[in-house]
Write an enzyme that holds these catalytic residues in place. Structure first.
Site, PDB file in Angstrom:
ATOM      1  CB  CYS A 188      15.673 -18.707  19.011  1.00 31.68           C
ATOM      2  SG  CYS A 188      16.759 -18.008  17.768  1.00 31.68           S
ATOM      3  CG  HIS A 189      13.986 -18.939  22.710  1.00 32.45           C
ATOM      4  ND1 HIS A 189      14.228 -17.821  21.977  1.00 32.45           N
ATOM      5  CD2 HIS A 189      15.031 -19.066  23.549  1.00 32.45           C
ATOM      6  CE1 HIS A 189      15.372 -17.279  22.364  1.00 32.45           C
ATOM      7  NE2 HIS A 189      15.877 -18.010  23.308  1.00 32.45           N
ATOM      8  N   GLY A 190      11.819 -22.471  20.174  1.00 32.42           N
ATOM      9  CA  GLY A 190      10.815 -23.499  19.917  1.00 32.42           C
ATOM     10  C   GLY A 190       9.375 -23.040  19.793  1.00 32.42           C
TER      11      GLY A 190
END
Lengths: 209, 419
Positions: free
Chosen positions: A173-175
């Protein structure tokens, strides 16, 4: 009623009864003091009861008895081969159970705790003050098995296994990158993946919750 | 402005009713005779378009509930059932889903109209603030509605967005558990989202009523930004603006139905046709397009709490906009520097939308950081300073004067080629 007493004038009770008005009055206390007290007391009681009655309507949204009852699950971890992970569902969330390879354990142990973004163990089975050393991420010193919630501590996505820059997990999702002990190493997630409360029933069986 | 109509009703029944509840008088004064500036352009029709969209969403939504089942085991199938089995269900469901997108298209145009023409300035601050509240309620409604089909994007969107609240210090985890009614997004979550998704549109209706009430106290703004000075500056709302609004509504609906009939899934995500799976997150999750700029702001900041704060601040800042803009001149037509800043802001918001749709890595993160910084600088630094330094163009003395000047310019331009 208020109009009849305007100006704080004392009016005979009989006279008010004759005019169809009822009033309770004594000679010691003036009407206005008495009424101020009654108004404030009534208002305070109203606000108080309204405030209290809100709570059941808020609390009904908290987890109910049936949700709480599902809080324990037993898993047979014997069939998990070295280097293999399984995901099971506990309290609606994925729990990742990994049979770690010796190299993964070595990699995790080689990292100084001071280099970790989150130095806390985040393990429900050790003391809250324990640091995030690899030994504090497992239970009963059983380094082979890593058991943790597969819920990214950033915004709750499920990290993908065998991925990321540290050979552990990667959240799509956001690394966020987690290492082979499930500790956050890079990215927006603030904490290590939490280890749920669990215990070994035998060498190959655990109970989570 | 909302003076009492002195109209005498000749119909005895209407007269009888109106003397007991002056509803006919009210409708006549507020919806028909209401004096409206005569120079409103088509950007002013989006209020009427938005009212129409609210009604469409209410009707289609109430009908969908007759066939939908809010349960984790049945929600996904019941939406498929609506699409496949229910009479006209395919059109009604697609109208509701695409209607949400078009509702947001209209509200964004409506908001940028307000920004361009300074609609938030005195005496319309409360009108504007109610509008921001409407926007927030719309976002909450849209978010919870998107969860109901219980596809993969529904589930993971719900999980990520509710997890934003876990950034709150100390109480974060407890609040998220309370929102979920469990330890993850599950049946309890779906059912409460359904309940609130049904409730919020009625809250919206109440807010819209207040919005229109406030509008009818101050009267409409207008493109020139000079207040109405005499009856010469206005025309009655009906038929002049009822018909102009209706025309705009019909054109707008042409686009909406174009999508509904010919490309109903264009604005959605294919992955939402996969049923929700709490154990697998899709590789690339993004919110619906209308949340993308705010999502980009959230991701542009590397700290979890500050990212959430920035995202909410980017909307809440609009509440204090009437006091951030120090210029007395309303319309950007007479504010040359503000007009440039306005168009830059439009590009910045669109740019944030593009960044929000991309994976949060490399150049996209840098771009969204620059754009986020500009967004906040625009409201917090540029607007307050600009009012002090900008020299506005001379304003016309009245709406009528500006309209006549425009017509004169047109007729000379038309006359010249004939010479």
């Amino acid at each position: 009623m208020a109009g009849a007493c305007a100006g704080g004038r004392e009016i005979g009770v009989t006279q008010l009864h004759r005019e169809g008005l009822i009033i309770v009055s004594t000679m010691e206390t003036t009407d206005s003091e008495r009424r101020d007290f009654l108004y404030i007391a009534t208002g305070a009681a109203g606000v108080g009861f309204a405030g209290i009655s809100v709570w059941p309507f808020i609390d009904q949204m908290n987890p109910d008895a049936s949700v709480l009852a599902l809080s324990s699950v037993e898993v047979d971890i014997g069939p998990i081969e070295e280097g293999q992970s399984i995901t099971i569902k506990w309290r609606g969330n994925p729990v990742i159970i990994r049979h770690r390879t010796p190299k993964e354990i070595e990699d995790a142990k080689a990292v100084p705790v001071a280099d970790l973004p989150d130095p806390a163990a985040r393990n429900a089975n050790v003391a809250d003050s324990a640091d995030a050393a690899d030994a504090n991420r497992v239970v009963d010193g059983n380094e082979k098995y890593l058991v943790m919630l597969g819920v990214c501590t950033h915004l709750g996505c499920v990290p993908i296994g065998d991925a990321g820059d540290f050979g552990g997990w990667f959240c799509p999702c956001h690394g966020s990158h987690y290492d082979t002990a499930g500790r956050i190493r890079l990215g927006p997630a603030p904490e290590n993946l939490p280890v749920p409360p669990f215990s070994y029933l035998s060498d190959t069986k655990i109970r989570i919750g | 402005m909302s003076g009492h109509s002195s109209y005498e009703f000749s119909n005895p029944v209407v007269k009888w009713l109106d003397s007991r509840l002056p509803i006919v008088t009210m409708v006549k004064a507020q919806a028909m005779d209401f004096p409206t500036p005569k120079n409103l352009n088509y950007w002013w029709t989006f209020g009427g378009i938005l009212a129409t969209m609210l009604v469409i969403q209410l009707i289609t939504g109430i009908v969908l509930v007759m066939h939908y089942t809010p349960h984790v085991d049945m929600a996904f199938d019941s939406v498929e059932h609506i699409r496949r089995d229910v009479n006209y269900g395919n059109i009604i469901q697609k109208l509701h889903a695409n209607g949400a997108s078009f509702f947001f298209i209209a509200v964004y145009i409506h908001m940028f109209r307000g920004l361009y023409y300074g609609s938030y300035k005195a005496p319309r601050e409360v009108l504007w603030m109610i509008g921001v509240a409407i926007f927030l309620a719309m976002m909450a409604t849209g978010f919870m509605g998107y969860v109901l089909p219980w596809g993969q994007m529904s589930f993971w969107g719900a999980k990520v967005i509710t997890n934003l609240f876990s950034a709150i210090p100390f109480f974060g985890e407890a609040i998220v558990t309370w929102l979920w009614g469990g330890f993850s997004v599950d049946n309890a979550t779906l059912q409460r989202f359904f309940s609130l998704h049904y409730l919020l549109p009625f809250v919206l209706c109440a807010l819209v009523f207040l919005h229109v009430w406030a509008l009818h106290v101050s009267g409409n703004g207008n493109p020139v930004g000079v207040e109405v000075k005499s009856g010469q500056d206005t025309v009655s709302f009906h038929p002049y603006y009822t018909m102009k609004d209706l025309f705009a509504i019909l054109v707008f609906l042409l686009f909406l139905f174009g999508f509904v009939f010919f490309s109903p899934d264009y604005l959605g995500h294919p992955i939402n046709y996969v049923e929700a799976n709490p154990l697998v997150t899709p590789a690339h999750i993004v919110p619906e397009w209308y949340y993308l700029p705010f999502y980009a702001i959230l991701r542009s900041i590397p700290d979890k709490l500050l990212g959430v704060v920035a995202m909410f601040a980017s909307i809440l800042i609009l509440f204090i906009l009437p006091w951030l803009d120090t210029s007395k001149v309303r319309s950007a037509t007479y504010r040359p520097r503000y007009r440039q800043l306005f168009w830059i802001l439009v590009v910045v918001c669109l740019g944030l939308g593009v960044c929000g749709a991309q994976p949060a890595e490399g150049g996209w993160v840098i771009a969204s950081r620059i754009l986020t910084a500009w967004y906040f600088l625009h409201f917090l630094v540029f607007l307050p300073l600009l009012g002090l330094f900008e020299t506005p163009k001379p304003l016309p003395s009245s709406i009528s004067e500006s309209v006549l000047a425009k017509q004169a310019a047109k007729s000379t331009a038309a006359a010249q080629p004939a010479e």
